[in-house]
Design an enzyme around this catalytic site. Structure first.
Site, PDB file in Angstrom:
ATOM      1  N   GLU A   1     -89.707 -19.460 -31.426  1.00  0.00           N
ATOM      2  CA  GLU A   1     -88.694 -18.990 -32.386  1.00  0.00           C
ATOM      3  C   GLU A   1     -88.869 -19.633 -33.748  1.00  0.00           C
ATOM      4  OE1 GLU A   1     -87.038 -16.522 -31.680  1.00  0.00           O
ATOM      5  OE2 GLU A   1     -86.990 -16.488 -29.495  1.00  0.00           O
ATOM      6  N   GLY A   2     -88.527 -18.879 -34.758  1.00  0.00           N
ATOM      7  CA  GLY A   2     -88.708 -19.345 -36.137  1.00  0.00           C
ATOM      8  C   GLY A   2     -87.547 -20.191 -36.651  1.00  0.00           C
ATOM      9  N   PHE A   3     -87.735 -20.656 -37.859  1.00  0.00           N
ATOM     10  CA  PHE A   3     -86.815 -21.580 -38.497  1.00  0.00           C
ATOM     11  C   PHE A   3     -85.385 -21.047 -38.572  1.00  0.00           C
ATOM     12  CE2 PHE A   3     -85.498 -23.577 -42.716  1.00  0.00           C
ATOM     13  CZ  PHE A   3     -85.255 -24.829 -42.165  1.00  0.00           C
ATOM     14  N   ASN A   4     -85.253 -19.777 -38.943  1.00  0.00           N
ATOM     15  CA  ASN A   4     -83.908 -19.283 -39.248  1.00  0.00           C
ATOM     16  C   ASN A   4     -83.134 -18.795 -38.037  1.00  0.00           C
ATOM     17  OD1 ASN A   4     -83.473 -19.655 -42.186  1.00  0.00           O
ATOM     18  ND2 ASN A   4     -85.509 -18.732 -42.171  1.00  0.00           N
TER      19      ASN A   4
ATOM     20  N   LEU B   1     -89.746 -10.830 -49.552  1.00  0.00           N
ATOM     21  CA  LEU B   1     -90.715  -9.843 -49.089  1.00  0.00           C
ATOM     22  C   LEU B   1     -91.490 -10.434 -47.922  1.00  0.00           C
ATOM     23  CD1 LEU B   1     -91.683  -7.030 -49.809  1.00  0.00           C
ATOM     24  CD2 LEU B   1     -93.238  -8.040 -51.478  1.00  0.00           C
ATOM     25  N   ARG B   2     -91.030 -10.099 -46.721  1.00  0.00           N
ATOM     26  CA  ARG B   2     -91.644 -10.656 -45.514  1.00  0.00           C
ATOM     27  C   ARG B   2     -92.926  -9.910 -45.225  1.00  0.00           C
ATOM     28  NH1 ARG B   2     -92.928 -13.044 -41.322  1.00  0.00           N
ATOM     29  NH2 ARG B   2     -91.485 -13.779 -39.695  1.00  0.00           N
TER      30      ARG B   2
ATOM     31  N   ASP C   1     -87.051 -21.468 -51.435  1.00  0.00           N
ATOM     32  CA  ASP C   1     -87.065 -20.026 -51.699  1.00  0.00           C
ATOM     33  C   ASP C   1     -85.691 -19.423 -51.408  1.00  0.00           C
ATOM     34  OD1 ASP C   1     -89.616 -19.826 -52.596  1.00  0.00           O
ATOM     35  OD2 ASP C   1     -90.442 -18.801 -50.839  1.00  0.00           O
TER      36      ASP C   1
ATOM     37  N   THR D   1     -84.288 -12.897 -40.171  1.00  0.00           N
ATOM     38  CA  THR D   1     -83.262 -13.953 -40.156  1.00  0.00           C
ATOM     39  C   THR D   1     -83.370 -14.793 -41.436  1.00  0.00           C
ATOM     40  OG1 THR D   1     -84.719 -15.372 -38.845  1.00  0.00           O
ATOM     41  CG2 THR D   1     -83.058 -14.116 -37.648  1.00  0.00           C
ATOM     42  N   PHE D   2     -84.557 -14.840 -42.027  1.00  0.00           N
ATOM     43  CA  PHE D   2     -84.740 -15.533 -43.308  1.00  0.00           C
ATOM     44  C   PHE D   2     -83.840 -14.875 -44.362  1.00  0.00           C
ATOM     45  CE2 PHE D   2     -86.761 -16.690 -47.240  1.00  0.00           C
ATOM     46  CZ  PHE D   2     -87.464 -17.857 -47.011  1.00  0.00           C
TER      47      PHE D   2
HETATM   48  O1  GFB Z   1     -87.461 -17.988 -40.681  1.00  0.00           O
HETATM   49  P1  GFB Z   1     -87.928 -16.994 -39.727  1.00  0.00           P
HETATM   50  O2  GFB Z   1     -87.465 -17.182 -38.363  1.00  0.00           O
HETATM   51  O3  GFB Z   1     -87.564 -15.554 -40.274  1.00  0.00           O
HETATM   52  O4  GFB Z   1     -89.505 -17.063 -39.673  1.00  0.00           O
HETATM   53  P2  GFB Z   1     -87.764 -14.094 -39.660  1.00  0.00           P
HETATM   54  C1  GFB Z   1     -90.263 -16.833 -40.768  1.00  0.00           C
HETATM   55  C2  GFB Z   1     -91.000 -18.086 -41.230  1.00  0.00           C
HETATM   56  O5  GFB Z   1     -92.007 -17.596 -42.075  1.00  0.00           O
HETATM   57  C3  GFB Z   1     -90.112 -19.042 -42.044  1.00  0.00           C
HETATM   58  C4  GFB Z   1     -91.986 -18.290 -43.302  1.00  0.00           C
HETATM   59  O6  GFB Z   1     -89.628 -20.137 -41.353  1.00  0.00           O
HETATM   60  C5  GFB Z   1     -91.087 -19.498 -43.116  1.00  0.00           C
HETATM   61  O7  GFB Z   1     -91.867 -20.581 -42.665  1.00  0.00           O
HETATM   62  N1  GFB Z   1     -91.433 -17.401 -44.345  1.00  0.00           N
HETATM   63  C6  GFB Z   1     -91.003 -16.128 -44.227  1.00  0.00           C
HETATM   64  C7  GFB Z   1     -91.302 -17.747 -45.624  1.00  0.00           C
HETATM   65  N2  GFB Z   1     -90.601 -15.649 -45.410  1.00  0.00           N
HETATM   66  C8  GFB Z   1     -90.785 -16.638 -46.303  1.00  0.00           C
HETATM   67  C9  GFB Z   1     -90.545 -16.752 -47.700  1.00  0.00           C
HETATM   68  O8  GFB Z   1     -90.072 -15.859 -48.379  1.00  0.00           O
HETATM   69  N3  GFB Z   1     -90.826 -17.957 -48.264  1.00  0.00           N
HETATM   70  C10 GFB Z   1     -91.333 -19.007 -47.553  1.00  0.00           C
HETATM   71  N4  GFB Z   1     -91.554 -20.151 -48.196  1.00  0.00           N
HETATM   72  N5  GFB Z   1     -91.575 -18.910 -46.235  1.00  0.00           N
HETATM   73  C11 GFB Z   1     -88.801 -13.864 -37.231  1.00  0.00           C
HETATM   74  C12 GFB Z   1     -89.445 -14.953 -36.433  1.00  0.00           C
HETATM   75  O9  GFB Z   1     -88.918 -14.182 -38.587  1.00  0.00           O
HETATM   76  O10 GFB Z   1     -89.478 -12.671 -37.053  1.00  0.00           O
HETATM   77  C13 GFB Z   1     -89.658 -14.578 -34.986  1.00  0.00           C
HETATM   78  O11 GFB Z   1     -88.616 -16.082 -36.406  1.00  0.00           O
HETATM   79  C14 GFB Z   1     -90.368 -13.253 -34.885  1.00  0.00           C
HETATM   80  O12 GFB Z   1     -90.421 -15.566 -34.358  1.00  0.00           O
HETATM   81  C15 GFB Z   1     -89.634 -12.222 -35.721  1.00  0.00           C
HETATM   82  O13 GFB Z   1     -91.697 -13.420 -35.358  1.00  0.00           O
HETATM   83  C16 GFB Z   1     -90.372 -10.916 -35.731  1.00  0.00           C
HETATM   84  O14 GFB Z   1     -86.552 -13.634 -38.955  1.00  0.00           O
HETATM   85  O15 GFB Z   1     -88.195 -13.316 -40.847  1.00  0.00           O
END
Ligand code: GFB
Length: 437
Positions: free
Chosen positions: A59-62, A298-299, A378, A395-396
């Site tokens: 799981e990711g950060f958010n 912009l993911r 960011d 979730t970001f």
């Molecule tokens: O935060 P996060 O759970 O968001 O995972 P999602 C995305 C990770 O990608 C962040 C990097 O923790 C960052 O390390 N990241 C994404 C970014 N967008 C940015 C940005 O704009 N700036 C920076 N600095 N870093 C989920 C994942 O991602 O998407 C799940 O947690 C799964 O594991 C799902 O892959 C499809 O909710 O976007």
């Protein structure tokens, strides 16, 4: 007659409450949440209990931030009856954190990313390192590994049961009878007891289990993302209270604020986004004006496959960004993205006539805890823009929406998302989660 244990509990509780209230009183504008480390100082002799947790490694950060809110609220409800402290799981080696300095990204304490003193205004919290010091040995009493029911899902009913492990667990018993596992990369840490627990339940359901069916001083819930918010979801005051306590750490906010001022002509006074201690901060929609720039999230990366339909091409993203820049009569665009360098250059070329900023280029010195820190900066910069456009179901992006709700932005400037190239131009926009006080 008051029992010895009850007296202990009372003493601990008074200590926690006193620490928290005295720290709120001592805040000033320099640093809203100062007062040394506002962590309860409780020695091993106290009868307080510790709740630890971890999340599925993938799981990711958010999403992890959302799981924190579930566990924090569980601890809040536990504290209505007995004193529990939430142990903050160190950050490290997240799938998306792929910069080369991985060694710097393990065992990262929460204080690097969040203001722990602010978290402590919601529930008593302690860093894992401090937990180890408090208990005096690298030991956790009981570990419960949350898993699905082997027989699958027939109808929704709330239940939790100790069961055989469905998949091979990531914990093994060593020759001394100690359970060894991941424990955030702390190899010396072990558990005395380990069980798999099938769960299909809201967070509140774990309260009676923890109070009545566990006796250990420390209890660890692994795969805590299986715990569901239930009635304490985004529609509830409780969820928002936990969310409001998640203030980013001051050192990261400061770097992002400097960037806002120097590159984007944005500061809290002009933007009407000044912070107060969150317990006293209550903004109305439209109170915040935001800096003179459009911000976009912009993911790319894994989203290009997992959400192919909803992710726009760079060409289309540039077109949409220009529409907003024209509508709001702005010249500056802040780009938050996980895109690679080539994409960035390509995108910038398509934005001819506008100023495009992304912070990595300007603050290369921010390499400590790089990925988590840049993600937060960011998000912070996006949260302060005049208008924001996010990525579908990221979730970001969601966490940025919430930050803007907290700051008091008009919802029209927040709940926008890019549409995929094959979606209608007026594709369905994000749900407007309204802050609840
Ligand atoms: O935060 P996060 O759970 O968001 O995972 P999602 C995305 C990770 O990608 C962040 C990097 O923790 C960052 O390390 N990241 C994404 C970014 N967008 C940015 C940005 O704009 N700036 C920076 N600095 N870093 C989920 C994942 O991602 O998407 C799940 O947690 C799964 O594991 C799902 O892959 C499809 O909710 O976007």
């Amino acid at each position: 007659m008051v029992s010895c244990r009850a007296m202990h509990i009372l003493t601990v509780y008074v200590t926690v409450v006193f620490t928290l209230t005295s720290f709120v009183r001592s805040h000033n504008e320099e640093n809203l949440y100062q007062a040394k480390d506002n962590l309860p100082t409780m020695g091993p002799a106290k009868s307080v209990r510790y709740l630890l947790y971890d999340v599925n490694p993938g799981e990711g950060f958010n999403l992890r931030r959302d799981v924190y809110m579930r566990v924090a609220n569980l601890v809040k409800f536990l504290n209505e009856d007995e004193p529990w402290i939430l142990v903050l799981p160190p950050w490290g080696r997240l799938y998306h954190w792929q910069t080369t300095h991985l060694s710097a990204q393990t065992k990262v304490q929460w204080k690097y990313f969040f203001d722990v003193n602010s978290l402590a205004l919601h529930v008593p919290v302690i860093e894992f390192e401090d937990y180890l010091k408090a208990v005096g040995k690298p030991e956790i009493d009981e570990v419960y590994y949350l898993q699905r029911y082997k027989e699958g899902w027939t109808k929704w009913e709330e239940k939790i049961d100790i069961r055989e492990c469905v998949d091979p667990p990531r914990y093994q018993k060593d020759s001394d009878g100690k359970w060894r596992g991941q424990f955030f990369g702390y190899e010396e840490v072990y558990a005395k007891k380990f069980e798999c627990m099938s769960s299909q339940a809201y967070l509140l359901t774990f309260k009676p289990f923890l109070m009545k069916n566990t006796t250990g001083r420390s209890v660890f819930l692994d795969r805590a993302e299986n715990m569901i918010h239930g009635q304490y979801s985004e529609w509830s005051r409780e969820w928002w209270t936990a969310r409001r306590s998640m203030v980013f750490s001051k050192h990261l906010r400061d770097v992002a604020d400097k960037f806002r001022q120097e590159k984007l002509d944005s500061n809290d006074k002009d933007d009407k986004t000044e912070l107060e201690v969150w317990t006293q901060m209550k903004r109305k929609h439209g109170d915040a004006k935001g800096g003179p720039y459009v911000a976009i999230h912009l993911r790319r990366k894994d989203y290009l496959y997992s959400h192919a339909k909803e992710v726009p091409s760079l060409e289309n993203a540039a077109k949409i960004a220009k529409t907003f820049l024209k509508k709001y009569k702005l010249k500056k665009l802040f780009l938050a993205t996980d895109a690679n360098g080539d994409d960035l250059t390509h995108f910038e070329k398509m934005m001819k006539g506008y100023e495009v900023y992304y912070h990595k280029v300007f603050y290369p010195e921010m390499t400590e805890y790089f990925d988590g820190a840049t993600a937060i900066m960011d998000q912070w910069i996006c949260a302060h823009a005049r208008v924001f456009i996010g990525s579908h179901v990221s979730t970001f992006t969601f966490r940025i929406h919430e930050e803007r709700e907290i700051l008091g932005f008009d919802q029209e400037t927040t709940f926008n998302r890019f549409c995929g190239d094959d979606e209608p131009k007026d594709c369905e926009q994000p749900t407007k989660w309204k802050i609840i006080y």
